[in-house]
Each structure stands twice: as C-alpha cells, then as structure tokens.
Design a protein around this motif. Structure first.
Motif, mmCIF file in Angstrom:
data_model
loop_
_atom_site.group_PDB
_atom_site.id
_atom_site.type_symbol
_atom_site.label_atom_id
_atom_site.label_comp_id
_atom_site.label_asym_id
_atom_site.label_seq_id
_atom_site.Cartn_x
_atom_site.Cartn_y
_atom_site.Cartn_z
ATOM 1 N N GLN A 56 7.668 7.128 -2.564
ATOM 2 C CA GLN A 56 7.229 8.536 -1.769
ATOM 3 C C GLN A 56 5.992 9.088 -2.306
ATOM 4 O OE1 GLN A 56 7.310 11.862 -4.020
ATOM 5 N NE2 GLN A 56 9.221 11.199 -4.418
ATOM 6 N N ARG A 57 5.650 9.166 -3.698
ATOM 7 C CA ARG A 57 4.355 9.673 -4.279
ATOM 8 C C ARG A 57 3.633 8.805 -3.944
ATOM 9 N NH1 ARG A 57 2.830 12.576 -8.951
ATOM 10 N NH2 ARG A 57 4.898 12.771 -9.490
ATOM 11 N N SER A 58 3.368 7.618 -3.761
ATOM 12 C CA SER A 58 2.202 6.714 -3.588
ATOM 13 C C SER A 58 1.970 6.763 -2.173
ATOM 14 C CB SER A 58 2.554 5.403 -3.964
ATOM 15 O OG SER A 58 1.912 4.175 -3.229
ATOM 16 N N GLN A 59 2.982 6.830 -1.243
ATOM 17 C CA GLN A 59 2.798 7.024 0.134
ATOM 18 C C GLN A 59 2.032 8.129 0.654
ATOM 19 O OE1 GLN A 59 4.237 4.759 2.322
ATOM 20 N NE2 GLN A 59 3.980 5.728 4.589
ATOM 21 N N PHE A 60 2.522 9.472 -0.065
ATOM 22 C CA PHE A 60 1.769 10.692 0.361
ATOM 23 C C PHE A 60 0.374 10.564 -0.311
ATOM 24 C CE2 PHE A 60 1.255 15.052 -0.953
ATOM 25 C CZ PHE A 60 0.717 15.796 0.384
ATOM 26 N N GLU A 61 0.302 10.083 -1.445
ATOM 27 C CA GLU A 61 -1.196 10.075 -2.010
ATOM 28 C C GLU A 61 -2.152 9.272 -1.209
ATOM 29 O OE1 GLU A 61 -0.285 10.351 -6.902
ATOM 30 O OE2 GLU A 61 -0.759 8.517 -6.025
ATOM 31 N N ASN A 62 -1.705 8.060 -0.608
ATOM 32 C CA ASN A 62 -2.468 7.237 0.211
ATOM 33 C C ASN A 62 -2.627 7.938 1.568
ATOM 34 O OD1 ASN A 62 -3.298 4.973 -1.754
ATOM 35 N ND2 ASN A 62 -1.190 4.880 -2.123
ATOM 36 N N ILE A 63 -1.595 8.537 2.090
ATOM 37 C CA ILE A 63 -1.887 9.015 3.423
ATOM 38 C C ILE A 63 -2.939 10.294 3.248
ATOM 39 C CG2 ILE A 63 -0.743 10.959 5.156
ATOM 40 C CD1 ILE A 63 1.956 9.423 4.525
ATOM 41 N N THR A 64 -2.927 10.972 2.057
ATOM 42 C CA THR A 64 -3.612 12.215 1.780
ATOM 43 C C THR A 64 -5.148 11.660 1.639
ATOM 44 O OG1 THR A 64 -2.022 13.434 0.767
ATOM 45 C CG2 THR A 64 -4.203 14.018 0.228
ATOM 46 N N LEU A 65 -5.455 10.319 0.959
ATOM 47 C CA LEU A 65 -6.623 9.757 0.838
ATOM 48 C C LEU A 65 -7.279 9.604 2.219
ATOM 49 C CD1 LEU A 65 -6.282 7.310 -2.197
ATOM 50 C CD2 LEU A 65 -7.892 9.425 -2.063
ATOM 51 N N ALA A 66 -6.394 8.872 3.082
ATOM 52 C CA ALA A 66 -7.006 8.454 4.348
ATOM 53 C C ALA A 66 -7.397 9.754 5.164
ATOM 54 C CB ALA A 66 -6.003 7.612 5.302
ATOM 55 N N THR A 82 3.048 0.107 -1.058
ATOM 56 C CA THR A 82 2.913 1.153 -0.554
ATOM 57 C C THR A 82 1.529 1.788 -0.291
ATOM 58 O OG1 THR A 82 5.017 1.616 -1.649
ATOM 59 C CG2 THR A 82 4.069 3.642 -0.518
ATOM 60 N N THR A 83 0.655 1.297 -1.380
ATOM 61 C CA THR A 83 -0.698 1.772 -1.006
ATOM 62 C C THR A 83 -1.466 1.571 0.140
ATOM 63 O OG1 THR A 83 -1.033 1.605 -3.543
ATOM 64 C CG2 THR A 83 -3.052 1.457 -2.348
ATOM 65 N N LEU A 84 -0.938 0.225 0.571
ATOM 66 C CA LEU A 84 -1.641 -0.412 2.037
ATOM 67 C C LEU A 84 -0.866 0.442 2.983
ATOM 68 C CD1 LEU A 84 -3.220 -2.372 3.074
ATOM 69 C CD2 LEU A 84 -1.530 -4.295 2.947
ATOM 70 N N GLN A 85 0.542 0.559 2.659
ATOM 71 C CA GLN A 85 1.350 1.163 3.852
ATOM 72 C C GLN A 85 1.007 2.519 4.176
ATOM 73 O OE1 GLN A 85 5.493 0.392 4.605
ATOM 74 N NE2 GLN A 85 5.409 -1.167 2.967
ATOM 75 N N GLY A 86 0.817 3.240 3.047
ATOM 76 C CA GLY A 86 0.365 4.770 3.128
ATOM 77 C C GLY A 86 -1.070 4.736 3.921
ATOM 78 N N ARG A 87 -2.015 3.931 3.458
ATOM 79 C CA ARG A 87 -3.237 4.300 4.235
ATOM 80 C C ARG A 87 -3.177 4.016 5.561
ATOM 81 N NH1 ARG A 87 -6.881 -0.494 2.414
ATOM 82 N NH2 ARG A 87 -6.942 -0.922 4.560
ATOM 83 N N LYS A 88 -2.318 2.930 6.166
ATOM 84 C CA LYS A 88 -2.252 2.748 7.697
ATOM 85 C C LYS A 88 -1.472 3.857 8.164
ATOM 86 C CE LYS A 88 -3.549 -1.642 7.429
ATOM 87 N NZ LYS A 88 -4.407 -2.203 8.021
ATOM 88 N N PHE A 89 -0.575 4.438 7.472
ATOM 89 C CA PHE A 89 -0.010 5.650 8.141
ATOM 90 C C PHE A 89 -0.960 6.878 8.295
ATOM 91 C CE2 PHE A 89 4.731 5.528 8.824
ATOM 92 C CZ PHE A 89 5.098 4.485 8.063
ATOM 93 N N GLY A 90 -1.664 7.081 7.286
ATOM 94 C CA GLY A 90 -2.964 7.960 7.326
ATOM 95 C C GLY A 90 -3.847 7.972 8.697
ATOM 96 N N GLU A 91 -4.185 6.552 8.547
ATOM 97 C CA GLU A 91 -5.327 5.992 9.552
ATOM 98 C C GLU A 91 -4.740 6.358 10.837
ATOM 99 O OE1 GLU A 91 -6.366 2.302 8.280
ATOM 100 O OE2 GLU A 91 -7.698 2.930 6.768
ATOM 101 N N PHE A 92 -3.394 5.901 11.071
ATOM 102 C CA PHE A 92 -2.952 5.995 12.416
ATOM 103 C C PHE A 92 -2.577 7.364 12.949
ATOM 104 C CE2 PHE A 92 0.525 5.931 15.450
ATOM 105 C CZ PHE A 92 0.094 4.777 16.236
ATOM 106 N N ALA A 93 -2.290 8.203 11.708
ATOM 107 C CA ALA A 93 -2.230 9.832 12.334
ATOM 108 C C ALA A 93 -3.431 10.353 12.869
ATOM 109 C CB ALA A 93 -1.637 10.599 11.093
ATOM 110 N N LEU A 94 -4.781 9.805 12.102
ATOM 111 C CA LEU A 94 -5.947 10.392 12.546
ATOM 112 C C LEU A 94 -6.253 9.619 13.819
ATOM 113 C CD1 LEU A 94 -7.870 9.658 9.381
ATOM 114 C CD2 LEU A 94 -7.538 11.951 10.062
ATOM 115 N N GLU A 95 -6.087 8.673 14.051
ATOM 116 C CA GLU A 95 -6.278 7.967 15.539
ATOM 117 C C GLU A 95 -5.509 8.781 16.519
ATOM 118 O OE1 GLU A 95 -4.850 3.616 16.102
ATOM 119 O OE2 GLU A 95 -6.025 3.272 14.270
ATOM 120 N N GLN A 96 -4.197 9.281 16.364
ATOM 121 C CA GLN A 96 -3.634 10.034 17.157
ATOM 122 C C GLN A 96 -4.276 11.445 17.181
ATOM 123 O OE1 GLN A 96 -1.163 8.630 19.324
ATOM 124 N NE2 GLN A 96 -1.880 6.764 18.248
ATOM 125 N N GLY A 97 -5.291 11.817 16.720
ATOM 126 C CA GLY A 97 -5.966 13.161 16.849
ATOM 127 C C GLY A 97 -5.480 13.933 15.899
#
Lengths: 287, 401
Positions: free
Chosen positions: B183-193, B154-169
C-alpha cells in the motif's frame, strides 16, 4: 457539524445491522449461559438462505427474511443441540470453545455448497436520498424499519407469549422455573431457534445492504460480541443499545483515528466496559 | 508380567525392523524417489478465485512431464496446499511442505503478506520459492537467491496507475486501500507520477472487514478527487463500490485487475461498476506459450497468475534437469541459466526445454506470462500492462502497453 451528524447517522445504520444478531447472541447467552460464537455462521447461513430464495425463486426481502429465520434457526438448533448438548455440563467455557469449532465447520459447509465468491442479492441499488446536507440510502431506511419490526416482534414475544415468559423464567432461575413445571429443554431449543434465526435475519439485512461470502458473519462477530457485552450480557434491550453504541462509536472514530483501526473500537468498548462496569449498561442479566 | 518381558531375540528383531524402516527412504531414493514440488496458493479467502486454476496449471505441466518420463528419470510429485490468503495459514502449510513433504520448491504464493511470512522458512531450509506477489519489500528480503517473482513490483505498478490517471485527465488523485504490504509503495509511486505533472494526491487506509464504508466514502469525497485508485481486494472493493455509487460519487475509478474481475462485476448491479478502469500486469497473450497453456488447462482466458505459475513450474523443472539435482539450491543456481541463457534456444515449455537440455544446448525460456528474465534481486526485468474498462457488465480491453 454536518460531518458529525452524517457520521452519527451512518453509525445508526451500522448499529441496525449489528443489533439483530446481537439480540440473537444475547438471548442464547441469557438462557443457556454460554456465549455462542456460532452466531457468525448463522448470520452467514441466513444471508445465503435469503440469497438463494431471492435469486432462485425471485423472493423479495420479506420472504427472504422469513426463510433465513427458519433455515438459520433450524441449523442453530441442530448444531447446538446435536453437537454441543453433551458438553454443557462441562461449563460455559468448554461450550464457548466448542461453538468456535461449530462455527468453523458451518462456515466451511457454506463454502462447500456455494463457493468463495461474493454474492449480491438481485435487488435494484438506489442512490442515496439527500436532505439538509445529509445522505441516507433507501435500502438502509428499509433495513432500519425491518430491523425495528423484528425487534418489536421479539419484545412482544418475550413479554406476552407463554414461551417468552418461560424463557424469561428460565433465564431468571432455572430451578425455580423447573419447579413451576417449565421444561428447560424445550425452552433451550426455542431459544436456540430464536437466537440463531435472528442472526440469520441479521445476515439478510447485512447482505441486501452490501453482499455476502462465507466470511460475512465472521467479519461482524467482534462488533456483535462487543454490542452484547456493552449492553450487559443477557439483556436484550441492552444488546440493542450496545449495538447502536458500537455502530456510532465506530463511525465517529473515523473522524479522529485512521480508518484502519475501526475494528479496534469494538475491542476498546469491551475493555472499557469490563473495566468500569462489568455488568454492562443494563446491569443485571435479564431477558 | 511375563507377557511384557522383552527377550533378547525380540529386541534384535525390533532393532532390525527399525533399522530397515530408517533405511527405507534411502532405498526408495536409489530407485528414483519422486521429485517433490509444492504449490501454495489461495484456495480460499480473498484470493480464492485464483488458487484453484493456478494449481490446475501446475498439475497439468507436472502430468505432462511425467507422461514423457519425468525429470532425471524420476517422477515429479505435486503436493498442493491452501494458504487461505492468510499469513498464519500460509506459514502452517509451508512448514508442512518443507518439513513433512520435503519439497524442493514452493510455487505460487499470491498475497504479499503470505509471501513475506513464508519466504524466511524457505531460505532457511534452502527451499526455492517462486511467487506471484507484487509488494516491493519482498525481493529486498535477505533471500540469498532462493526467491524469484514473475509479478512486476509495486514501484512499477504504482507508476503505471499514476500515469494512467493523468492520461484520463485527472489532476487530483485519491488512493484507498486496506493495510497491505504494498500500500505504501503503491501510493508513493502514484504520488511521484502525479506530482511530477503538478497534480495532487491523498490517501485513506481502511479496515477491510467492515460491512459498510459510508463514512470512508464521505472522507474520500471531501478530497474532491478527479480519479480514485482502489487498492483493495474483491470483497472490500465490492462493498466500497456500492457505497460510492449510493453516495453519487462520479470521479473516475481505477482498480487492480485482480480485484475488479469478472466475478465482482457479476455480483454487482451494472451501474455500480460501469466505467471502472482496471490495470493488471499483462500475460503474453497470443504467444505460443499462452496458446499452449489455454489448450493444456482448457481455460479460454487464463488470468496473469495462472500464466505466471505455469512459467514457474516449467522453469523449476528445467533448472532441476540442468543441475542434475532436485535440491532447492540446485534450482536457485540454475534458474537463470534456463530462463535467460544468452544465445540459448528459445523454448516455451518444459518438454522442449528438457529435450534441449538433454542435447546440452543452452536454453532461453519465454513463457505465457512474458519473457521471464530475472534480475539479481529476483524481480523480473520487463513486463507489459493490460488496461481494461467495465462497460455494460463486461470487462473490455482498452490496450496492452
């Protein structure tokens, strides 16, 4: 303020979805004196029967409701009379446990016939209407109206029809009813048909608002049970009031506790009610 | 009374028969008892759409290998169980596979909650476990090497979600999910990105068993997000998407590929799912292993889990062949020697692998889900992701990166 009003409005909508199966559950309890957890399966079966009519024959919501009522009612009578009748002398607890088994079997029959996939009714999905900062869906308004009509019909049936009077007599006192020439067996079958059928109707209302899969009924069982206990097991007006209480409490709870605990509200309601007023809001058992 | 008297002769005969019965399994073993593998996939519940195809892929490989003479001169037998996407049912089924069937390996556990519950039974009994679950804590369990996963964590997956959201503006990203182990790790890594680029995030954890989410949608809307990440499974996501649509929610929606899948898209009116993005770990589409799997099971577009279990069963069978022993420990000790032997012969299926192993060549397997190289922890070293978007009722590929 509008947040609170919106939550209460959402609660009324949720309550409507719980109320109709809760009436079915409570009617069976009032007459046969055991909690039938089979209602979860009847909700699902009704939802699927309506879905089949809707997507295969293009039936609208009203015909789907009628078909769901008939199919779920018939399954209810077949299941409870066919499988559970001999267990009834062994006491309410035995039958209640058997209804859990019956529920599992029926649920898996649905799974076998239709698979696990989610199914949506073939109905247009309309955006919410907005007024005074509040929003409500056209489908939900329709659901409230339909559920209201169903409830009125049930009250009228119980109050004015011969069968309804017989049901109330049996619920009051079986022996006295029998002395008066009422056949409790006929009343039991009618009640089961009505109870299961209403659960099926609830299934269609739920399904047109969201979607259905074989676990739909199981997911709302706790709320339905909580509504019935809250209203005073066996009281039909109680079940309706209980349903709205549970629905509104669940939505209001979101304002103060994390959404994960939403289901716990049902448990908490049962616990509080049984502790302080075991007879429920509407006191004595009466149809 | 005399009928029930046991004579000495009866006793002897009984004892002899009993001894024979006890000796039977050993006898059978000597003649090449089948090597038993278990599949534990969701045939019902939220993962129900995936399990049956996964089993089909495993079965196809087993049949293929049996037709070619089996492994170590023994037939391979597959015992398939249903975890119902539910940890309790998963544990019951795993106990049966381990204690009754005595399988060497369990393949395919899907939901992270199921894998987390089943893993201790596996390492305790020295049964090998290969999973497709992505939750971070899984490989942190004290599994002593008895666990590998083919799904990126999930660390890897969460980061990809965060980065993709940024890419979409998106600047403000909201995450909604039921209570899951990732869930927790997904959110933490989205937040980091997202925070790294000056954005902001919020989260809501909901009850996944409710018929409607109107009040939840109100809470999401109050955050005023530019992008919403949907972390649920298909049933609850369906309900949520309907309520988001009805509320007139317009922010971009990004979901897991396993949740917003073709079936979900078909079960909802086109407007409701229009524009939803999905992200999933990508299979090695176009690779020889992938083409081979497509032909083998007759499914034109196998999902990532199917490609992953296909690789799992290939790897396990090769590890058994290399070890010359079918025990869980033998698989544990040899799985990396067949998945990533330095300078090994590149193979993409068990049949070729078994031939190479028979010829005493080192083997480096590249499969239908990717390179399948494992770190010490049991995680895979590398993986690509697949980005898709729903348009007019169809899921369209945007990119694989």
């Amino acid at each position: 303020m509008s947040i609170l009003a919106q939550a209460i409005l959402n609660g009324v909508m949720t309550g409507t979805l719980i109320a109709v199966p809760a009436i079915g559950f409570t009617a069976i309890f009032a007459v046969l004196r055991y909690p039938s957890f089979g209602v979860a399966a009847y909700v699902t079966i009704g939802g699927f029967a309506g879905w089949f009519a809707n997507t295969m024959w293009g039936a609208g919501v009203l015909p789907a409701l009628v078909i769901a009522f008939l199919v779920a009612g018939a399954v209810g009578v077949a299941g409870e009379e066919g499988a559970l009748r001999r267990l009834r002398p062994a006491g309410a607890l035995t039958v209640a446990i058997a209804t859990i088994a019956l529920n599992l079997i029926l649920e898996n029959v649905v799974r076998f016939l239709f698979g696990n996939d989610l199914r949506g009714y073939d109905l247009p999905l309309k955006p919410d209407l907005r007024f005074l900062d509040l929003r409500v869906g056209p489908q939900q308004i329709e659901n409230v109206v339909l559920a209201g009509l169903v409830m009125l019909a049930v009250f009228a049936f119980l109050r004015f029809s011969r069968f309804g009077k017989a049901m109330r007599a049996v619920a009051d006192n079986v022996d006295l009813a029998r002395l008066k020439g009422i056949d409790p067996q006929v009343v039991a079958i009618t009640t089961l048909f009505l109870g299961a059928g209403l659960s099926g109707v609830g299934g269609v209302l739920l399904a047109v608002d969201t979607s259905i899969d074989p676990l739909t009924g199981a997911r709302i069982l706790l709320s339905v049970f909580a509504a019935a206990v809250l209203g005073g097991l066996g009281s039909i007006p109680g079940a309706v009031v209980g349903a709205f209480a549970v629905g509104i409490a669940e939505e209001l709870s979101l304002l103060v506790v994390p959404a994960t605990y939403r289901s716990a509200i049902g448990f908490a309601a049962i616990l509080v009610m049984l502790t302080f007023r075991p007879r429920g809001i509407f006191g004595e058992r009466a149809v | 009374m005399s009928q029930h008297d046991t004579t000495r002769r009866d006793l002897m005969a009984g004892a002899a028969a009993l001894a024979g019965l006890i000796a039977l399994p050993n006898l059978a073993h000597a003649q090449g008892a089948p090597i038993k593998l278990g599949s534990l996939t969701p045939l019902t519940g939220a993962g129900g759409p995936y399990g049956p195809v996964m089993v089909k892929a495993i079965k196809a490989v087993v049949d293929e290998v049996n037709a070619a003479g089996g492994v170590l001169g023994r037939k391979v037998e597959l015992i398939s169980e249903d975890d119902q996407t539910n940890p309790e049912a998963g544990v019951r089924a795993a106990r049966k596979l381990i204690d009754v069937d005595r399988v060497s390996a369990i393949l395919g556990t899907w939901a992270s909650s199921v894998t987390t519950a089943v893993a201790p039974l596996c390492w305790d009994s020295k049964t090998f476990l290969a999973t497709v679950s992505g939750a971070d804590p899984i490989t942190a369990l004290p599994h002593q090497g008895y666990l590998v996963r083919t799904q990126p964590n999930t660390t890897l997956q969460g980061r990809k979600f965060g980065e993709f959201a940024l890419e979409q503006g998106a600047k403000r990203v909201f995450f909604v999910s039921p209570q899951t182990p990732f869930q927790r790790s997904q959110f933490e890594n989205i937040t980091l990105a997202v925070k790294a680029k000056g954005g902001d995030t919020g989260a809501l954890i909901y009850d996944d068993k409710k018929p409607s989410y109107r009040s939840e949608v109100d809470e999401i809307a109050r955050f005023r997000p530019d992008a919403l990440v949907l972390g649920g499974y298909a049933p609850d996501t369906t309900v949520l998407l309907r309520d988001l649509y009805r509320a007139g929610f317009t922010a971009k929606k990004i979901a897991f590929g396993y949740s917003v899948n073709q079936k979900l898209v078909e079960s909802l009116p086109a407007d409701v799912v229009e524009g939803v993005f999905t992200i999933s770990p990508s299979s090695a589409e176009g690779s020889k292993a992938y083409e081979r799997l497509v032909k083998l099971i007759g499914v034109s577009n196998p999902d990532p889990y199917t490609t992953q279990v296909y690789d799992q069963v290939n790897l396990v069978l090769m590890a058994i062949a290399l070890a010359g022993d079918a025990s869980g420990t033998a698989i544990k000790d040899n799985i990396r020697k067949v998945s990533q032997a330095p300078g090994g012969v590149k193979v993409d299926n068990a049949l070729d692998g078994l031939k190479a192993i028979a010829a005493r060549q080192p083997v480096d397997y590249d499969g239908a889900s990717g390179p399948c190289d494992f770190l010490e922890t049991g995680d895979i070293a590398d993986c690509r992701f697949r980005y898709e978007q729903v348009r007019a009722g169809k899921i369209n590929l945007i990119k694989i990166a």
